[in-house]
Design a protein around this motif. Structure first.
Motif, PDB file in Angstrom:
ATOM      1  N   PHE A 350      37.943  61.613  31.729  1.00  0.00           N
ATOM      2  CA  PHE A 350      39.293  61.053  31.788  1.00  0.00           C
ATOM      3  C   PHE A 350      39.938  61.019  30.401  1.00  0.00           C
ATOM      4  O   PHE A 350      39.278  60.976  29.374  1.00  0.00           O
ATOM      5  CB  PHE A 350      39.258  59.628  32.352  1.00  0.00           C
ATOM      6  N   GLU A 351      41.272  60.978  30.430  1.00  0.00           N
ATOM      7  CA  GLU A 351      42.032  60.846  29.197  1.00  0.00           C
ATOM      8  C   GLU A 351      42.015  59.393  28.720  1.00  0.00           C
ATOM      9  O   GLU A 351      41.537  58.497  29.411  1.00  0.00           O
ATOM     10  CB  GLU A 351      43.487  61.278  29.416  1.00  0.00           C
ATOM     11  N   ILE A 352      42.564  59.192  27.522  1.00  0.00           N
ATOM     12  CA  ILE A 352      42.647  57.826  26.976  1.00  0.00           C
ATOM     13  C   ILE A 352      43.425  56.930  27.925  1.00  0.00           C
ATOM     14  O   ILE A 352      43.007  55.803  28.221  1.00  0.00           O
ATOM     15  CB  ILE A 352      43.314  57.847  25.583  1.00  0.00           C
ATOM     16  N   TRP A 353      44.539  57.411  28.445  1.00  0.00           N
ATOM     17  CA  TRP A 353      45.382  56.536  29.256  1.00  0.00           C
ATOM     18  C   TRP A 353      44.702  56.142  30.558  1.00  0.00           C
ATOM     19  O   TRP A 353      44.846  55.011  31.017  1.00  0.00           O
ATOM     20  CB  TRP A 353      46.758  57.166  29.503  1.00  0.00           C
ATOM     21  N   ARG A 354      43.940  57.047  31.152  1.00  0.00           N
ATOM     22  CA  ARG A 354      43.244  56.695  32.395  1.00  0.00           C
ATOM     23  C   ARG A 354      42.141  55.674  32.126  1.00  0.00           C
ATOM     24  O   ARG A 354      41.964  54.715  32.885  1.00  0.00           O
ATOM     25  CB  ARG A 354      42.628  57.941  33.036  1.00  0.00           C
ATOM     26  N   ASN A 355      41.381  55.876  31.062  1.00  0.00           N
ATOM     27  CA  ASN A 355      40.319  54.927  30.738  1.00  0.00           C
ATOM     28  C   ASN A 355      40.875  53.556  30.375  1.00  0.00           C
ATOM     29  O   ASN A 355      40.315  52.524  30.756  1.00  0.00           O
ATOM     30  CB  ASN A 355      39.472  55.463  29.578  1.00  0.00           C
ATOM     31  N   THR A 356      41.985  53.554  29.673  1.00  0.00           N
ATOM     32  CA  THR A 356      42.557  52.287  29.215  1.00  0.00           C
ATOM     33  C   THR A 356      43.056  51.434  30.372  1.00  0.00           C
ATOM     34  O   THR A 356      42.984  50.197  30.321  1.00  0.00           O
ATOM     35  CB  THR A 356      43.711  52.561  28.226  1.00  0.00           C
ATOM     36  N   THR A 357      43.545  52.056  31.426  1.00  0.00           N
ATOM     37  CA  THR A 357      44.163  51.290  32.503  1.00  0.00           C
ATOM     38  C   THR A 357      43.225  50.985  33.669  1.00  0.00           C
ATOM     39  O   THR A 357      43.600  50.232  34.577  1.00  0.00           O
ATOM     40  CB  THR A 357      45.388  52.052  33.052  1.00  0.00           C
ATOM     41  N   LEU A 358      42.001  51.525  33.649  1.00  0.00           N
ATOM     42  CA  LEU A 358      41.102  51.358  34.789  1.00  0.00           C
ATOM     43  C   LEU A 358      40.838  49.900  35.191  1.00  0.00           C
ATOM     44  O   LEU A 358      40.889  49.568  36.374  1.00  0.00           O
ATOM     45  CB  LEU A 358      39.770  52.073  34.519  1.00  0.00           C
ATOM     46  N   PRO A 359      40.539  48.991  34.251  1.00  0.00           N
ATOM     47  CA  PRO A 359      40.196  47.631  34.683  1.00  0.00           C
ATOM     48  C   PRO A 359      41.373  46.821  35.217  1.00  0.00           C
ATOM     49  O   PRO A 359      41.164  45.783  35.845  1.00  0.00           O
ATOM     50  CB  PRO A 359      39.646  46.980  33.401  1.00  0.00           C
ATOM     51  N   ALA A 360      42.612  47.252  34.941  1.00  0.00           N
ATOM     52  CA  ALA A 360      43.771  46.443  35.329  1.00  0.00           C
ATOM     53  C   ALA A 360      44.897  47.330  35.857  1.00  0.00           C
ATOM     54  O   ALA A 360      46.029  47.298  35.361  1.00  0.00           O
ATOM     55  CB  ALA A 360      44.261  45.622  34.134  1.00  0.00           C
ATOM     56  N   LEU A 361      44.594  48.110  36.880  1.00  0.00           N
ATOM     57  CA  LEU A 361      45.595  49.012  37.445  1.00  0.00           C
ATOM     58  C   LEU A 361      46.748  48.264  38.098  1.00  0.00           C
ATOM     59  O   LEU A 361      47.873  48.773  38.166  1.00  0.00           O
ATOM     60  CB  LEU A 361      44.940  49.940  38.481  1.00  0.00           C
ATOM     61  N   GLU A 362      46.494  47.047  38.566  1.00  0.00           N
ATOM     62  CA  GLU A 362      47.563  46.294  39.225  1.00  0.00           C
ATOM     63  C   GLU A 362      48.758  46.095  38.308  1.00  0.00           C
ATOM     64  O   GLU A 362      49.913  46.111  38.750  1.00  0.00           O
ATOM     65  CB  GLU A 362      47.033  44.937  39.694  1.00  0.00           C
ATOM     66  N   GLY A 363      48.472  45.928  37.022  1.00  0.00           N
ATOM     67  CA  GLY A 363      49.555  45.658  36.076  1.00  0.00           C
ATOM     68  C   GLY A 363      50.431  46.848  35.773  1.00  0.00           C
ATOM     69  O   GLY A 363      51.492  46.688  35.171  1.00  0.00           O
ATOM     70  N   VAL A 364      49.999  48.051  36.171  1.00  0.00           N
ATOM     71  CA  VAL A 364      50.809  49.248  35.914  1.00  0.00           C
ATOM     72  C   VAL A 364      51.121  49.963  37.229  1.00  0.00           C
ATOM     73  O   VAL A 364      51.403  51.162  37.240  1.00  0.00           O
ATOM     74  CB  VAL A 364      50.068  50.209  34.948  1.00  0.00           C
TER      75      VAL A 364
END
Length: 519
Positions: A350-364
């Motif tokens: 995965f890219e940086i953005w996918r890894n960064t958002t994995l634990p809190a996808l609800e917020g995005v």
């Protein structure tokens, strides 16, 4: 008539290693090994021990220098070639095939399962006799304990007839009685069978008891080379420690006694891995966990996080007990940054953005269920900015990043969630001094924002730099607790290595005054 000196079995001459990403792991290391002796190879995490072992065992090519084996220069292209020439390596992470039997694993190089005839069984029984340790040759390796698997790896090395046996942390995962077996084997191999042993260990007591000579690496260079009889635990501890953390000075760490308790752990234990531990952390607390490999420090963090199915005890966040699962821990506000970032902390493809958002996808996500890529990109850019991640864009794949930048992504993914407790397992391992300092400064920022932090590090100076108090672990138990401003790196090394804290007080070269061990 004067006898000629024995030709060294192996000689390393100015061996150097620079990796493609620019990391310099070894800076011209010299080492001479003769038969009949046990050589201790010591150093802190990242000192270059593992790289040196991989080079002399054929797993990595050197960038410079040369290896001389039995008087002739060699360039091994693989571990198999080195093994055929007489070098056997017992690795820290045991490379066995779990679905095969003990006998098949011990004689993999002889054809494994296709040649389990009477002659192999005879050789196996001979190895058992030499080691004075019994293993069931027909037992499947997956059914063995960690200690028994380590013994299978040792039997593998004995079965090759190697002249040089490299043991990388062979006792780290063993119980006391199993360690004694390893000690007995090492003594027999060197004194009776005239083998050469290169013994890597963090336990100073066994180094002093087993080795004839000691070589200590720091930052890829040899800083000490001496006969063991000319050293003591204090001198070794100081040589190992050095002062690698030059960019981050120790800051006063005062506890806010009026702060609310964020994390409470009560009698948390795991059979065979962790003795009961209880502790409390208030908002703003940073607790360091000092211990060597196999001490139980990582097991403690995983038990708190809920991904140890065998763990018992109570974990509370802000006064509320949580169920024993990682999902429940995340929902309660606990974040774990594991030691193995690529295997456990990131999704490598995965890219940086996918890894960064994995634990809190609800917020995005739109209406909390449909992820919106533009918001995920924004979070990726914010992670790059906030943690100073060196990457051209959030589209960079995490496997293309340096170790330090990949580790920053591992931490960044938790910064956009409602986290109250951060569990950091070796967050600075294997990264450069600049990234290391960035991460340690981030630990201070997290605490200042009211989070509770537990940090594990093999670099005890890092714990002293960011923690208010430090727990010392050995053999799955918490054996001591120290206020960070009332101890030293020297004392922590001695405690973690099983030495009396009074030993550190007795050494005039100790860096700072130390505390006596409490009864």
């Amino acid at each position: 008539m004067q006898m000629a000196e024995e030709v060294p079995l192996m000689r390393l001459e100015r061996v150097a290693k620079t990796f493609p990403n620019g990391l310099i792991a070894l800076r011209g290391v010299d080492l001479e090994i003769v038969r009949g002796k046990v050589y201790g190879l010591l150093g802190a995490n990242g000192a270059g021990k593992s790289t040196l072992i991989k080079i002399l065992s054929g797993a990595l090519p050197a960038s410079g220098g040369r290896i001389v084996w039995r008087g002739s220069p060699v360039q091994w292209s693989s571990p198999k070639e080195a093994n055929q020439m007489g070098v056997a390596t017992i690795h820290q992470h045991i490379p066995l095939i779990p679905t095969l039997s003990v006998l098949e694993n011990v004689f993999l190089g002889d054809g494994g399962r296709w040649r389990c005839d009477a002659s192999l069984r005879t050789r196996f029984m001979d190895i058992c006799e030499r080691a004075q340790y019994r293993l069931d040759p027909d037992c499947v390796v997956s059914d063995l304990s960690i200690g028994q698997r380590q013994m299978v790896a040792i039997f593998q090395a004995l079965g090759t007839g190697a002249e040089l046996i490299v043991m990388d942390e062979p006792t780290a995962s063993l119980a006391t009685e199993e360690r004694e077996v390893v000690y007995r084997i090492v003594r027999r191999l060197s004194r009776v069978e005239n083998k050469a042993i290169l013994f890597v260990s963090h336990f100073l007591d066994e180094v002093m008891a087993l080795t004839d000579c000691v070589t200590i690496l720091r930052d890829g260079e040899v800083v000490t080379r001496a006969d063991t009889n000319d050293l003591d635990e204090g001198l070794i501890a100081e040589a190992i420690a050095g002062r690698q953390l030059v960019a981050l000075e120790r800051a006063p760490q005062k506890r806010n006694l009026g702060a609310p308790v964020v994390l409470e752990v009560r009698n948390l234990a795991s059979p065979g891995k962790l003795a009961p531990v209880s502790l409390k952390l208030a908002a703003g607390d940073v607790v360091g966990i000092a211990g060597l490999l196999g001490s139980g420090r990582s097991e403690l963090l995983h038990a708190i996080f809920g991904d140890d199915a065998d763990a018992t005890g109570v974990v509370k966040v802000c006064g509320k007990a949580i169920r024993r699962s990682a999902m429940a821990a995340v929902k309660a506000g606990i974040a774990l940054v594991p030691e193995d970032r690529m295997e456990q902390g990131l999704v490598p493809g995965f890219e940086i953005w996918r890894n960064t958002t994995l634990p809190a996808l609800e917020g995005v996500s739109w209406q909390r269920w449909l992820p919106r890529r533009e918001h995920e990109y924004e979070r990726g850019y914010e992670a790059i900015r906030r943690l100073k991640i060196k990457a051209p864009s959030p589209d960079s794949i995490v496997t293309e990043l340096s170790g330090g930048n990949a580790q920053k992504v591992t931490i960044a993914k938790w910064l956009f969630s409602d986290v109250k407790v951060f569990l950091l397992d070796e967050p600075t391992a294997g990264i450069d001094i600049g990234a290391r300092t960035d991460i340690l400064l981030l630990v201070r920022e997290l605490a200042a924002a009211g989070n509770a932090v537990i940090i594990v590090s093999s670099e005890f100076e890092e714990l002293l730099a960011v923690s208010q108090r430090i727990l010392v672990m050995r053999d799955g138990r918490c054996i001591a607790e120290r206020a960070a401003d009332a101890t030293s790196e020297h004392e922590l090394i001695l405690l973690a290595s099983g030495q009396s804290a009074n030993a550190s007080k007795a050494q005039p070269h100790a860096a700072q005054p130390t505390m006596s061990e409490q009864p």
